[in-house]
Design a protein around this motif. Sequence first.
Motif, PDB file in Angstrom:
ATOM      1  N   GLU A  64       6.503   8.445   1.690  1.00  0.00           N
ATOM      2  CA  GLU A  64       7.644   9.318   1.423  1.00  0.00           C
ATOM      3  C   GLU A  64       8.084  10.110   2.648  1.00  0.00           C
ATOM      4  OE1 GLU A  64       8.914  12.915  -1.698  1.00  0.00           O
ATOM      5  OE2 GLU A  64       7.055  11.792  -1.970  1.00  0.00           O
ATOM      6  N   ILE A  65       9.401  10.192   2.809  1.00  0.00           N
ATOM      7  CA  ILE A  65      10.003  11.005   3.863  1.00  0.00           C
ATOM      8  C   ILE A  65      10.533  12.292   3.244  1.00  0.00           C
ATOM      9  CG2 ILE A  65      12.330  10.010   3.659  1.00  0.00           C
ATOM     10  CD1 ILE A  65      12.439  10.085   6.755  1.00  0.00           C
TER      11      ILE A  65
ATOM     12  N   LEU B  20      -1.155  15.064   5.579  1.00  0.00           N
ATOM     13  CA  LEU B  20      -1.614  15.073   6.970  1.00  0.00           C
ATOM     14  C   LEU B  20      -0.480  14.848   7.972  1.00  0.00           C
ATOM     15  CD1 LEU B  20      -4.912  12.975   6.659  1.00  0.00           C
ATOM     16  CD2 LEU B  20      -4.668  15.470   6.739  1.00  0.00           C
ATOM     17  N   HIS B  21       0.733  14.608   7.465  1.00  0.00           N
ATOM     18  CA  HIS B  21       1.923  14.436   8.291  1.00  0.00           C
ATOM     19  C   HIS B  21       1.760  13.268   9.269  1.00  0.00           C
ATOM     20  CE1 HIS B  21       3.208  18.877   7.357  1.00  0.00           C
ATOM     21  NE2 HIS B  21       2.911  18.157   6.276  1.00  0.00           N
ATOM     22  N   ALA B  22       1.978  13.481  10.554  1.00  0.00           N
ATOM     23  CA  ALA B  22       1.948  12.382  11.527  1.00  0.00           C
ATOM     24  C   ALA B  22       0.605  11.663  11.525  1.00  0.00           C
ATOM     25  CB  ALA B  22       2.272  12.913  12.928  1.00  0.00           C
ATOM     26  N   GLN B  23      -0.479  12.408  11.342  1.00  0.00           N
ATOM     27  CA  GLN B  23      -1.797  11.790  11.294  1.00  0.00           C
ATOM     28  C   GLN B  23      -1.914  10.852  10.087  1.00  0.00           C
ATOM     29  OE1 GLN B  23      -5.084  14.532  10.876  1.00  0.00           O
ATOM     30  NE2 GLN B  23      -6.628  12.903  10.901  1.00  0.00           N
ATOM     31  N   GLY B  24      -1.301  11.270   8.980  1.00  0.00           N
ATOM     32  CA  GLY B  24      -1.317  10.421   7.792  1.00  0.00           C
ATOM     33  C   GLY B  24      -0.573   9.114   8.013  1.00  0.00           C
ATOM     34  N   LEU B  25       0.549   9.178   8.731  1.00  0.00           N
ATOM     35  CA  LEU B  25       1.290   7.953   9.050  1.00  0.00           C
ATOM     36  C   LEU B  25       0.443   7.023   9.910  1.00  0.00           C
ATOM     37  CD1 LEU B  25       4.844   9.401   9.842  1.00  0.00           C
ATOM     38  CD2 LEU B  25       4.158   8.123   7.806  1.00  0.00           C
ATOM     39  N   GLU B  26      -0.270   7.588  10.869  1.00  0.00           N
ATOM     40  CA  GLU B  26      -1.122   6.774  11.735  1.00  0.00           C
ATOM     41  C   GLU B  26      -2.240   6.113  10.931  1.00  0.00           C
ATOM     42  OE1 GLU B  26      -2.605   4.724  14.817  1.00  0.00           O
ATOM     43  OE2 GLU B  26      -0.679   5.793  14.721  1.00  0.00           O
ATOM     44  N   LEU B  27      -2.804   6.833   9.983  1.00  0.00           N
ATOM     45  CA  LEU B  27      -3.865   6.251   9.157  1.00  0.00           C
ATOM     46  C   LEU B  27      -3.330   5.139   8.253  1.00  0.00           C
ATOM     47  CD1 LEU B  27      -5.905   9.451   8.181  1.00  0.00           C
ATOM     48  CD2 LEU B  27      -6.399   7.761   9.967  1.00  0.00           C
ATOM     49  N   LEU B  28      -2.106   5.289   7.784  1.00  0.00           N
ATOM     50  CA  LEU B  28      -1.487   4.211   7.003  1.00  0.00           C
ATOM     51  C   LEU B  28      -1.303   2.962   7.859  1.00  0.00           C
ATOM     52  CD1 LEU B  28       1.190   6.192   4.953  1.00  0.00           C
ATOM     53  CD2 LEU B  28      -0.669   4.823   3.979  1.00  0.00           C
TER      54      LEU B  28
ATOM     55  N   SER C  56      15.120  14.762  10.096  1.00  0.00           N
ATOM     56  CA  SER C  56      14.571  14.854  11.446  1.00  0.00           C
ATOM     57  C   SER C  56      13.291  14.038  11.620  1.00  0.00           C
ATOM     58  CB  SER C  56      14.292  16.319  11.805  1.00  0.00           C
ATOM     59  OG  SER C  56      13.337  16.884  10.922  1.00  0.00           O
ATOM     60  N   HIS C  57      12.724  13.540  10.509  1.00  0.00           N
ATOM     61  CA  HIS C  57      11.495  12.746  10.565  1.00  0.00           C
ATOM     62  C   HIS C  57      11.756  11.247  10.643  1.00  0.00           C
ATOM     63  CE1 HIS C  57       8.993  16.146   8.458  1.00  0.00           C
ATOM     64  NE2 HIS C  57       9.260  16.408   9.717  1.00  0.00           N
ATOM     65  N   ILE C  58      13.010  10.821  10.615  1.00  0.00           N
ATOM     66  CA  ILE C  58      13.307   9.385  10.517  1.00  0.00           C
ATOM     67  C   ILE C  58      12.686   8.596  11.663  1.00  0.00           C
ATOM     68  CG2 ILE C  58      15.182   7.687  10.667  1.00  0.00           C
ATOM     69  CD1 ILE C  58      16.828   9.465   8.861  1.00  0.00           C
ATOM     70  N   ASP C  59      12.722   9.134  12.873  1.00  0.00           N
ATOM     71  CA  ASP C  59      12.137   8.418  14.007  1.00  0.00           C
ATOM     72  C   ASP C  59      10.640   8.185  13.815  1.00  0.00           C
ATOM     73  OD1 ASP C  59      14.572   8.282  15.229  1.00  0.00           O
ATOM     74  OD2 ASP C  59      14.221   9.957  16.605  1.00  0.00           O
TER      75      ASP C  59
ATOM     76  N   LEU D 140       0.846  -1.190   0.000  1.00  0.00           N
ATOM     77  CA  LEU D 140       0.000   0.000   0.000  1.00  0.00           C
ATOM     78  C   LEU D 140       0.880   1.238   0.000  1.00  0.00           C
ATOM     79  CD1 LEU D 140      -2.749   1.459   0.331  1.00  0.00           C
ATOM     80  CD2 LEU D 140      -2.445   1.228   2.818  1.00  0.00           C
ATOM     81  N   ARG D 141       0.744   2.063  -1.034  1.00  0.00           N
ATOM     82  CA  ARG D 141       1.467   3.332  -1.075  1.00  0.00           C
ATOM     83  C   ARG D 141       0.510   4.465  -0.760  1.00  0.00           C
ATOM     84  NH1 ARG D 141       1.189   7.653  -3.503  1.00  0.00           N
ATOM     85  NH2 ARG D 141       3.059   7.685  -4.802  1.00  0.00           N
ATOM     86  N   GLY D 142       1.023   5.487  -0.092  1.00  0.00           N
ATOM     87  CA  GLY D 142       0.203   6.645   0.238  1.00  0.00           C
ATOM     88  C   GLY D 142       1.072   7.707   0.877  1.00  0.00           C
ATOM     89  N   GLY D 143       0.811   8.959   0.527  1.00  0.00           N
ATOM     90  CA  GLY D 143       1.638  10.053   1.018  1.00  0.00           C
ATOM     91  C   GLY D 143       1.097  10.675   2.291  1.00  0.00           C
ATOM     92  N   ALA D 144       1.912  10.674   3.343  1.00  0.00           N
ATOM     93  CA  ALA D 144       1.578  11.421   4.563  1.00  0.00           C
ATOM     94  C   ALA D 144       2.182  12.818   4.498  1.00  0.00           C
ATOM     95  CB  ALA D 144       2.087  10.671   5.795  1.00  0.00           C
TER      96      ALA D 144
END
Length: 339
Positions: free
Chosen positions: A166-167, A144-152, A171-174, A127-131
């Motif tokens: 996608e990153i 949606l940033h962090a919220q988008g990651l949670e939805l994925l 600083s977002h690696i964690d 499943l691909r999708g952009g946060a």
Amino acid sequence: MIIVLKNGTTPEQIKAFEDKLQSQHRVKVNIWQGVESTVLGLIGDTHQIDIESIGAQPIVESVKRVQEPYKKANRKFHPDDTVITLPGGQQIGGGIFHIMAGPCSVECESQIIEVAERVKAAGATFLRGGAFKPRTSPYSFQGLHAQGLELLRKAREKTGMPIVTEIMRESHIDMFEDVDIIQVGARNMQNFELLKELGKTKKPILLKRGLSSTIEELLMIAEYIMAGGNDNVILCERGIRTFETSMRNTLDISAVPMLKKKSHLPVIVDPSHAAGIPWMVEPLAMAALAAGADGLMIEVHNDPSHALSDGAQSLTPDQFDHVAHHVFAARDALSHLAD
């Protein structure tokens, strides 16, 4: 410099030869155990090494210098195809074909789960999708940033499909610790500080070719990641910018066999971004399959006309069903021909 050892060379002989090369010539030695032979790749200043002397060693089959500046990504150093294995057991490369599908941007829970369920039912395996979304206009939807990651993650829990997203910055690696495959987009291909940090992880990295980048530049960027210790790199051809204006980009289908010739890394193709036109996705996907790609990345949205990003190039789930059916049928036919 590449040194191919003779069949039957023992691990003890290899270790002694490696120690000798490192101590005498101050080079780093990478060892690849292939199916039919063992290859030593010497990285460093090899100009002063006498090829004839190396070739005269009783365990050496052949030796040659390498002119390309990329070493770890070079097929000469690593004759066998790299197969990347994810923690869940999924493998990419080595003749295993995948389709990564999903929306350009994650917009809400119902959207991403509906799309995930539909693409999985059609045969997609990732499943691909952009946060986080890099956009040409600063006024466009940025994700949606962090919220988008949670939805994925929720979509993964619902369907079992590994996620690709996608990153944008180191600083977002964690935040991406629980992402299965981290994508580096075309606009970030030469974000060198990000690449260095991704090299310190063991996470599979899907590296997209830049809009105006050569094949050698793409391989040098893969080298950045691999030089940091992360060999889990997947190359992605997604179209390059040319003088042609009838489509968004021009898919460089010749890049697939060329990358396969020059490198051992898996290669996938993104036909959605290549042309930016839905009806072109199927013929470009078929071309990628015939050219030897290890997989496809296709954008699918449940309501493209109201998508917050790249709706014009997205397939509907029904359209994706049609494309996936034809692609898998063509894959099976090619497999029978190969047999």
